[in-house]
Design a protein around this motif. Structure first.
Motif, PDB file in Angstrom:
ATOM      1  N   GLY A  19      -7.279   8.735 -12.845  1.00  0.00           N
ATOM      2  CA  GLY A  19      -6.481   8.304 -11.714  1.00  0.00           C
ATOM      3  C   GLY A  19      -7.254   8.402 -10.415  1.00  0.00           C
ATOM      4  O   GLY A  19      -7.184   7.512  -9.560  1.00  0.00           O
ATOM      5  N   ARG A  52      -1.044   0.889 -14.813  1.00  0.00           N
ATOM      6  CA  ARG A  52      -0.224   2.100 -14.879  1.00  0.00           C
ATOM      7  C   ARG A  52      -0.615   3.094 -13.791  1.00  0.00           C
ATOM      8  O   ARG A  52       0.242   3.691 -13.141  1.00  0.00           O
ATOM      9  N   TYR A  53      -1.914   3.246 -13.578  1.00  0.00           N
ATOM     10  CA  TYR A  53      -2.360   4.158 -12.518  1.00  0.00           C
ATOM     11  C   TYR A  53      -1.971   3.617 -11.145  1.00  0.00           C
ATOM     12  O   TYR A  53      -1.569   4.377 -10.256  1.00  0.00           O
ATOM     13  N   ASP A  55       0.592   1.753 -10.411  1.00  0.00           N
ATOM     14  CA  ASP A  55       2.032   1.959 -10.221  1.00  0.00           C
ATOM     15  C   ASP A  55       2.318   3.364  -9.697  1.00  0.00           C
ATOM     16  O   ASP A  55       3.125   3.556  -8.778  1.00  0.00           O
ATOM     17  N   VAL A  56       1.660   4.357 -10.284  1.00  0.00           N
ATOM     18  CA  VAL A  56       1.856   5.740  -9.853  1.00  0.00           C
ATOM     19  C   VAL A  56       1.344   5.943  -8.433  1.00  0.00           C
ATOM     20  O   VAL A  56       1.992   6.583  -7.597  1.00  0.00           O
ATOM     21  N   LEU A  57       0.164   5.394  -8.134  1.00  0.00           N
ATOM     22  CA  LEU A  57      -0.422   5.551  -6.797  1.00  0.00           C
ATOM     23  C   LEU A  57       0.466   4.914  -5.734  1.00  0.00           C
ATOM     24  O   LEU A  57       0.608   5.453  -4.631  1.00  0.00           O
ATOM     25  N   GLU A  59       3.826   4.437  -6.055  1.00  0.00           N
ATOM     26  CA  GLU A  59       5.049   5.237  -5.990  1.00  0.00           C
ATOM     27  C   GLU A  59       4.858   6.515  -5.180  1.00  0.00           C
ATOM     28  O   GLU A  59       5.766   6.957  -4.465  1.00  0.00           O
ATOM     29  N   GLU A  60       3.658   7.097  -5.265  1.00  0.00           N
ATOM     30  CA  GLU A  60       3.390   8.348  -4.561  1.00  0.00           C
ATOM     31  C   GLU A  60       2.840   8.131  -3.158  1.00  0.00           C
ATOM     32  O   GLU A  60       2.529   9.085  -2.447  1.00  0.00           O
ATOM     33  N   TYR A  62      -0.021   6.531  -2.190  1.00  0.00           N
ATOM     34  CA  TYR A  62      -1.473   6.526  -2.010  1.00  0.00           C
ATOM     35  C   TYR A  62      -2.061   5.124  -1.983  1.00  0.00           C
ATOM     36  O   TYR A  62      -3.209   4.935  -1.578  1.00  0.00           O
ATOM     37  N   HIS A 139       6.151   2.597  -0.088  1.00  0.00           N
ATOM     38  CA  HIS A 139       7.338   2.179  -0.833  1.00  0.00           C
ATOM     39  C   HIS A 139       7.829   0.824  -0.339  1.00  0.00           C
ATOM     40  O   HIS A 139       7.897   0.567   0.858  1.00  0.00           O
TER      41      HIS A 139
END
Length: 255
Positions: A19, A52-53, A55-57, A59-60, A62, A139
């Protein structure tokens, strides 16, 4: 050239390293961002894994995805170009947002428009024991769902606002079954009031108050909102929050 790694992600430390590798690639790309194909090539990963990474970045808070193209870039101001208007806006408005948060005790959000969505550029956390933190930097949600986005939508020329609502017809359904007709009523109420109020849409149990920041021609460029628990946002306090935001934004030049 890096050899593409298999889909299996293995242990926790390995997942974290991968990540961080994706984040490092985005940092090297700077404000221009990169297409997922190029990110995957630079990181030595398959595109499905990179997605996938990313999406997380996002959402958080970054990373950001550009609205008009499938490109991603980091959300941190330090890597933005000096001329990036959003970076300038955050730098210039951060003290104002901090003051609003300190006075209200609640979370404050700086929002811009990204196509038919609203995009969170910055967030200040208040000192009240319970904070609304569901919206992070980076967001995105349909324009009008949140208080700041509703303020932006209502401040648009009527024809343009109608076009945005039509574009978001399907996306709005995910927010409590929201319809274009319901959003249109919220917009009309916001125009009549001069500032937005919206609750239980993006985050159940939460109410936000938003004010648009327009340029010299009267076109909305940014919006600021304060969000808190509904029980803490009675009608009188809604108005005082709107007055606080407007008073703090009044001397601010448009970026």
């Amino acid at each position: 050239m890096n050899k593409t790694e298999p889909e299996s992600e293995g242990s926790g430390p390995r997942v974290l390293r991968r990540g961080l590798r994706v984040l490092g690639v985005l940092r090297q790309a700077g404000a221009a961002g990169m297409h997922v194909v190029d990110i995957a090539r630079a990181a030595g990963m398959q595109r499905s894994t990179v997605y996938r990474y990313l999406d997380v970045l996002v959402e958080e808070g970054y990373a950001l995805r550009e609205s008009e193209a499938p490109r991603w870039r980091v959300a941190e101001l330090g890597v933005m170009m000096a001329g990036d208007p959003h970076a300038q806006a955050v730098r210039g408005l951060r003290p104002v947002l901090r003051q609003i948060s300190d006075v209200s005790g609640d979370s404050v959000f700086l929002i811009c428009r990204a196509g038919s969505d609203s995009l969170c550029l910055h967030r200040e956390v208040g000192n009240y024991p319970v904070q609304v933190l569901a919206v992070t930097v980076g967001h995105r949600q349909p324009l009008g769902v949140g208080a700041a986005g509703l303020a932006l939508l209502a401040a648009l020329p009527p024809d343009e606002a109608e076009e945005v609502m039509a574009q978001n017809e399907r996306a709005l359904r995910a927010y409590g079954g929201m319809t274009v007709a319901q959003m249109r009523r919220l917009v009309e109420n916001t125009r009549g009031r001069g500032w937005s109020v919206v609750g239980n849409s993006a985050v159940p149990g939460v109410l936000g108050v938003g004010v648009a920041l327009c340029d010299a021609g009267g076109y909305p460029r940014l919006a600021v909102s304060v969000s808190s628990l509904i029980d803490r946002m009675q009608a009188q306090r809604q108005r005082s929050i709107a007055d606080l935001i407007r008073a703090q934004l009044a001397p601010v030049p448009m970026f």
